[in-house]
Design a protein around this motif. Structure first.
Motif, PDB file in Angstrom:
ATOM      1  N   ARG A   1      -4.268 -46.339  -1.911  1.00  0.00           N
ATOM      2  CA  ARG A   1      -4.359 -46.140  -0.464  1.00  0.00           C
ATOM      3  C   ARG A   1      -5.754 -45.645  -0.077  1.00  0.00           C
ATOM      4  O   ARG A   1      -6.331 -46.092   0.918  1.00  0.00           O
ATOM      5  CB  ARG A   1      -3.295 -45.161  -0.010  1.00  0.00           C
ATOM      6  CG  ARG A   1      -2.765 -45.520   1.343  1.00  0.00           C
ATOM      7  CD  ARG A   1      -1.740 -44.517   1.809  1.00  0.00           C
ATOM      8  NE  ARG A   1      -0.405 -44.834   1.385  1.00  0.00           N
ATOM      9  CZ  ARG A   1       0.507 -43.901   1.041  1.00  0.00           C
ATOM     10  NH1 ARG A   1       0.170 -42.633   1.050  1.00  0.00           N
ATOM     11  NH2 ARG A   1       1.711 -44.243   0.700  1.00  0.00           N
ATOM     12  N   ASP A   2      -6.296 -44.727  -0.871  1.00  0.00           N
ATOM     13  CA  ASP A   2      -7.658 -44.256  -0.609  1.00  0.00           C
ATOM     14  C   ASP A   2      -8.651 -45.406  -0.703  1.00  0.00           C
ATOM     15  O   ASP A   2      -9.569 -45.535   0.103  1.00  0.00           O
ATOM     16  CB  ASP A   2      -8.049 -43.180  -1.628  1.00  0.00           C
ATOM     17  CG  ASP A   2      -7.369 -41.855  -1.332  1.00  0.00           C
ATOM     18  OD1 ASP A   2      -6.883 -41.679  -0.201  1.00  0.00           O
ATOM     19  OD2 ASP A   2      -7.307 -41.011  -2.242  1.00  0.00           O
TER      20      ASP A   2
ATOM     21  N   GLU B   1      -8.100 -48.596  -0.220  1.00  0.00           N
ATOM     22  CA  GLU B   1      -7.969 -49.463   0.949  1.00  0.00           C
ATOM     23  C   GLU B   1      -8.653 -48.841   2.166  1.00  0.00           C
ATOM     24  O   GLU B   1      -9.280 -49.534   2.961  1.00  0.00           O
ATOM     25  CB  GLU B   1      -6.488 -49.705   1.268  1.00  0.00           C
ATOM     26  CG  GLU B   1      -5.850 -50.793   0.436  1.00  0.00           C
ATOM     27  CD  GLU B   1      -6.578 -52.115   0.592  1.00  0.00           C
ATOM     28  OE1 GLU B   1      -6.436 -52.734   1.657  1.00  0.00           O
ATOM     29  OE2 GLU B   1      -7.292 -52.528  -0.333  1.00  0.00           O
ATOM     30  N   THR B   2      -8.524 -47.522   2.295  1.00  0.00           N
ATOM     31  CA  THR B   2      -9.138 -46.856   3.448  1.00  0.00           C
ATOM     32  C   THR B   2     -10.661 -46.874   3.332  1.00  0.00           C
ATOM     33  O   THR B   2     -11.362 -46.971   4.335  1.00  0.00           O
ATOM     34  CB  THR B   2      -8.604 -45.421   3.576  1.00  0.00           C
ATOM     35  OG1 THR B   2      -7.177 -45.486   3.591  1.00  0.00           O
ATOM     36  CG2 THR B   2      -9.064 -44.762   4.855  1.00  0.00           C
TER      37      THR B   2
END
Ligand SMILES: Nc1ncnc2c1ncn2[C@@H]1O[C@H](COP(=O)(O)OP(=O)(O)O)[C@@H](O)[C@H]1O
Ligand SMILES: [Mg+2]
Lengths: 347, 282
Positions: free
Chosen positions: A227-228, A230-231
């Motif tokens: 998730r990090d 992707e961010t």
């Protein structure tokens, strides 16, 4: 700014579910292809072994002739190909995503080349073997990553400068590898090709275990940051504003990706362009709404498995897998360089 | 007097050897809209980067409701303070829904799945920015104004008490600029979100802000209600521009009319407006 209507919420939930289902379906298809590919490469070769026989052999039955071919020749090759490909695929997409540029793949910016140089150095000069070779390869890969970063640092690192410096370093390291190979005259051409373009010729099943452990350990750690990562695609400032710890995330991504690439390289050499191609192919298949880590690992595994099979049996002469994937990757590299001259590239 | 939300004390900051901000003191009242104006390169973006902790000051501190932001855990800060940089990058191929959902990042943990609170926040942000119909579109298929609304929707989905925006209206047509500023005003009035934004356009800043901050050469030149700050003297000293400041007939706020070198030539141009047949210029 009132409460959104409930039907809007369920509409968006529906869109989100449809996207997840789409992603899961494509990953399932990729996985099925990989499984089918493994079984096929176990069945096909110089001789044909029926599926039932292959399954019996895998189950432990003794089959004269075919038993040796499948268990000693084809199985190690298939298993190592899949593991190596998954490692390269993960390492590639991690770098490409973090640096927001498909050219920032470890096989383009010299990290795989560095790991290969390290492995050859460990074997030829230090006379090491086994896990020790992997350790030297990882150290060399991390060293190269650090060197690229330091050399391209000028009040911050920009992608373009980092990539150019990486390409330059890759060329230098390639010639160091060639020089080290010349000091080992007893080596065959096949062996030399492994360290220059990558090959899974003559791999043994016991080389698979460290690869599997590396894949589970570093791949798992990388996946936990999906998730990090992707961010981070939205740029450093926005990502930091959204609560991504930039330094920690970068360190984890670099270490895990370099370790994955180096472990794979220590076994197969730097299989050309697998890291570079897997992510963009996965992006084509999946769209870009969601993490590409898993799909890129599956694509990488397929590329090495099928590339090796094609190199052995589908082409007029026998080629190591790196030459096949090299031929696949080169046009895409040219395309990216040409396109990047016009627009700023990203995945 | 409202409570203070963000408080900057004695900030000195810059890039490498180069100092950009010299002793900046600023107090941002909670629940109000603060607009920062100033000439190009005077340090507005740098100040916003320090306020949002993207840049660490070499001296001074920033307090968010009394807590030093440089000591807050990253995720914790991101739950309270949102930041929209000047020209954010949209990742290629990402949909509006996906991008807005990223605003929920600080509210999600390593193992925390997408929750119904996340769902409501995203649907809410899309509705507020009139983007519900475009949720499935890709960012590359939108106009500049729509894209800016998506970024603001992402910041809304973050549901922070404080929102910092760096030139949210640059590159937009005037109608879209007003759109964005109206949207931010709604956000401020209806949810009490504290807004700090850098604005290029002085008159829009005076019109939409409760507090106007004029910066010059890395310092705060003056800060206060637009009626007190936007004066002919301020425009002269901060922007180096001669101007007339009058009352805006629509809002009653101050309005600046630049004079410029050709400001006084209306008599020379007068025949123009009467000469309806002949064009003025070539
Ligand atoms: N990342 C950076 N590195 C070095 N100098 C910078 C950087 N960002 C801005 N600057 C310099 O800092 C000064 C102030 O910039 P900035 O805060 O962006 O001004 P403003 O937003 O008011 O136009 C400028 O002279 C600019 O060149
Ligand atoms: Mg600026």
């Amino acid at each position: 700014m009132n409460q959104p209507p409930l039907n809007a919420i369920s509409h968006f939930r529906h869109i989100r579910r449809a996207n997840t289902q789409h992603r899961v379906r494509i990953m399932a298809v990729l996985f099925a292809c990989l499984l089918a590919g493994v079984l096929l490469t176990l069945m096909l070769g110089q001789s044909f072994t029926p599926l039932t026989t292959v399954l019996r052999i895998l189950g432990g039955a003794e089959v004269p002739g075919a038993g040796f071919t499948v268990r000693e020749l084809r199985l190690p090759r298939a298993v190592v190909s899949v593991l190596v490909g998954a490692c390269f695929g993960l390492g590639g997409i991690a770098f490409q995503t973090m640096l927001r540029n498909p050219l920032a793949s470890p096989d383009i910016i010299g990290i795989s080349t560095g790991a290969s140089t390290g492995a050859v150095f460990a074997i030829v000069v230090l006379s090491l073997s086994g896990p020790a070779v992997s350790m030297v390869a990882i150290a060399a890969g991390l060293g190269v990553a650090l060197l690229i970063y330091t050399l391209s640092w000028r009040q911050g690192v920009t992608g373009g400068r980092l990539i150019l410096i990486g390409i330059g370093l890759a060329a230098m390291l390639q010639s160091i590898t060639a020089y080290l190979l010349m000091r080992a005259p007893s080596w065959t051409l096949q062996e030399a090709l492994r360290w220059l373009t990558g090959s899974v010729n003559g791999v043994q099943l016991d080389q698979a275990l460290p690869l599997l452990i590396a894949l589970l350990l570093f791949g798992g750690l990388l996946l936990s940051r999906h998730r990090d990562l992707e961010t981070l695609r939205m740029g450093d400032d926005l990502a930091a504003g959204l609560g991504v710890r930039l330094a920690v995330t970068r360190v984890i991504v670099v270490i895990t990706a370099v370790a994955l690439v180096a472990f794979a390289t220590a076994v197969s050499g730097p299989v050309a362009f697998v890291a570079f191609l897997s992510g963009p192919i996965a992006a084509r298949l999946m769209g870009r709404n969601g993490s590409l880590l898993m799909p890129a690992a599956l694509v990488g595994a397929l590329l090495v498995l099928l590339g090796d099979y094609a190199g052995q049996f589908l082409l007029p002469a026998r080629y190591p897998v790196g030459i096949v994937t090299g031929v696949l990757g080169a046009p895409y590299l040219l395309y990216l360089i040409l396109r990047d001259n016009k627009t700023r590239g990203s995945l | 007097m409202s409570a203070c939300s963000l408080l900057a004390q004695g900030l000195v900051a810059g890039y490498g050897e180069r100092t950009i901000l010299y002793d900046v003191n600023l107090s941002v009242p909670a629940g109000q809209t603060t607009a920062i104006v100033g000439a190009n390169a005077c340090g507005k973006s740098t100040l916003l980067r320090v306020l949002s902790r993207l840049l660490t000051p070499s001296q001074g501190s920033v307090l968010l409701e009394g807590n030093a932001i440089h000591q807050l855990p990253t995720r914790h800060l991101a739950q309270q303070l949102g930041f929209l940089p000047q020209s954010p990058i949209a990742p290629e191929g990402i949909s509006v829904l996906e991008l807005v959902s990223r605003g929920r990042h600080p509210h999600q943990g390593l193992f925390k799945r997408w929750s119904s609170a996340d769902e409501v926040a995203v649907a809410d942000a899309l509705a507020a920015t009139h983007l519900s119909e475009l949720a499935e579109r890709h960012m590359d298929e939108l106009s500049g104004g729509q894209r800016q609304r998506v970024w603001i929707a992402m910041a809304l989905a973050q549901q922070t008490k404080v929102l910092l925006l760096d030139e949210p209206t640059t590159f937009l047509d005037i109608n879209h600029q007003i759109d964005v500023l109206d949207l931010l005003t709604d956000l401020n009035r209806q949810r009490g979100t504290t807004i700090v934004m850098v604005l290029h356009e002085l008159n829009l800043a005076a019109r939409y802000a409760d507090q106007l901050v004029a910066m010059a050469n890395g310092k705060v030149y003056a800060a206060g209600p637009p009626g007190e700050i936007l004066t002919e003297q301020m425009v002269r000293e901060v922007f180096g521009l001669e101007s007339r400041v009058i009352e805006d007939p629509v809002t009653g706020k101050p309005m600046m009319i630049p004079i410029g070198r050709h400001g006084g030539i209306h008599t020379a141009n007068a025949p123009c407006s009467q000469h309806k047949k002949a064009p003025c210029f070539g």
